[in-house]
Design a protein around this motif. Structure first.
Motif, short mmCIF file in Angstrom:
data_model
loop_
_atom_site.label_atom_id
_atom_site.label_comp_id
_atom_site.label_asym_id
_atom_site.label_seq_id
_atom_site.Cartn_x
_atom_site.Cartn_y
_atom_site.Cartn_z
N LYS A 75 0.85 -1.19 0.00
CA LYS A 75 0.00 0.00 0.00
C LYS A 75 0.88 1.24 0.00
O LYS A 75 1.76 1.40 0.86
CB LYS A 75 -0.91 0.03 1.23
CG LYS A 75 -1.82 1.24 1.30
CD LYS A 75 -2.82 1.28 0.16
CE LYS A 75 -3.76 2.47 0.26
NZ LYS A 75 -4.72 2.50 -0.88
N ALA A 76 0.64 2.11 -0.97
CA ALA A 76 1.35 3.38 -1.06
C ALA A 76 0.36 4.53 -1.00
O ALA A 76 -0.74 4.45 -1.55
CB ALA A 76 2.16 3.45 -2.36
N TYR A 77 0.75 5.58 -0.29
CA TYR A 77 -0.02 6.82 -0.26
C TYR A 77 0.83 7.89 -0.92
O TYR A 77 1.75 8.45 -0.32
CB TYR A 77 -0.34 7.22 1.18
CG TYR A 77 -1.19 6.22 1.93
CD1 TYR A 77 -2.57 6.21 1.80
CD2 TYR A 77 -0.59 5.28 2.76
CE1 TYR A 77 -3.35 5.29 2.49
CE2 TYR A 77 -1.37 4.36 3.46
CZ TYR A 77 -2.74 4.37 3.31
OH TYR A 77 -3.51 3.46 4.00
N GLY A 78 0.58 8.10 -2.20
CA GLY A 78 1.44 9.01 -2.95
C GLY A 78 2.84 8.45 -3.04
O GLY A 78 3.05 7.30 -3.44
N ALA A 79 3.81 9.24 -2.61
CA ALA A 79 5.21 8.80 -2.68
C ALA A 79 5.61 7.94 -1.48
O ALA A 79 6.69 7.35 -1.48
CB ALA A 79 6.13 10.02 -2.76
#
Length: 312
Positions: free
Chosen positions: A9-13
């Motif tokens: 899971k990534a939130y933006g960078a």
């Protein structure tokens, strides 16, 4: 059973969870540990379908949470105890949840009794203490009599009796063959409760093993030795790879040498030893060793204080 495969899971960078793979087996309590910001909460949210993975999959009893027709009967979770309308009573909060799955009212009464909320069941949640809120969250998690239970910091705010109750509850659930996934910052409690540990750091799994294996695998052999000739014995034991400390009169702590070898050395020199105690690493020590390179915010406990403006 909970199965995660290459879950990310990534939130933006920012990558919160970075390709983790693990299985939470039924019939045992699996502890989930990691420093703040390690990805524990994000992982739990993806298990519960609250966050969509950037890649990979996570299933509960063979299917993603959202694909279960009656998810409360498959998996119960306590992720945020305060996620309750403050104007509702505990009883009506549970009744509303039960209505979504055609769960009978008698089950609401059962979980209220089980969690010790009987005297407060008709009171509005806004007046609940932190511990009472935790009990209500656990009641909601158990409402559907699920085979999988996920609890995030379940003993937060509970008194000693409540902590013991949670410990006995989760072990009872596991003994019934259920899957129990438990997160806590209380190492002493995890050491008494969990059978298996999954440790995450910076979004990656850094340990996934039975708790005893993790305890045994951290650090070298350490032994407490009491003798009336500590200086002489310390000199005899000194060699490459062995550390000898003398924290008190007639007391040595020897690291890197097995108790049998210490006893053999003392016997050969005619030195009386009246205590020889192997020391196990505590879970806290093992955890700190495992995560020492994965802590996002690290305090400097022994650093010198910064000079004041007057000293500058």
């Amino acid at each position: 059973m909970i199965q995660a495969q290459d879950l990310a899971k990534a939130y933006g960078a920012k990558t919160a969870v970075d390709g983790v793979t693990f299985t939470v087996q039924p019939g045992r309590v699996t502890g989930f540990l990691g420093p703040n910001g390690a990805g524990k909460s994000t992982t739990m949210r993806m298990i519960m379908g609250l966050d969509a993975p950037t890649r990979g999959t996570v299933t509960v009893n063979g299917a993603p949470y959202a694909q279960h027709r009656a998810p409360l009967r498959e998996i119960g979770a306590l992720l945020e105890a305060r996620a309750v309308h403050p104007g509702r009573s505990a009883y009506h909060h549970l009744r509303a949840l039960a209505a979504t799955h055609a769960i009978p009212t008698r089950r609401v009464d059962e979980v209220i009794e089980l969690t010790g909320l009987g005297a407060a069941a008709r009171k509005k949640v806004r007046g609940f203490s932190l511990g009472m809120g935790q009990r209500l969250g656990i009641a909601a998690a158990l409402l559907g009599d699920p085979q999988v239970v996920v609890l995030d910091e379940p003993v937060n705010g509970l008194d000693p009796e409540g902590v013991l109750w949670v410990r006995n509850l989760v072990r009872h659930l596991a003994a019934e063959g259920r899957t129990v996934f438990l997160s806590s910052h209380l190492m002493s409690e995890m050491a008494q409760t969990a059978d298996h540990l999954i440790v995450i750091g910076r979004g990656r799994i850094i340990a996934d093993a039975p708790i005893q294996e993790i305890l045994d695998g951290q650090g070298r052999a350490r032994t407490r030795v009491r003798t009336d000739r500590p200086a002489e014995l310390a000199a005899l034991l000194a060699r490459d790879g062995v550390a000898v400390q003398s924290p008190d009169h007639e007391l040595l702590e020897v690291t890197g040498l097995e108790p049998r070898e210490i006893a053999r050395t003392a016997l050969g020199a005619g030195v009386l030893v009246y205590e020889l105690t192997p020391l196990r690493a505590s879970l806290e020590e093992a955890y700190l060793e495992l995560t020492k390179d994965d802590v996002e915010y690290q305090s400097q406990a022994h650093a010198a204080p910064a000079p004041s403006s007057a000293e500058e």
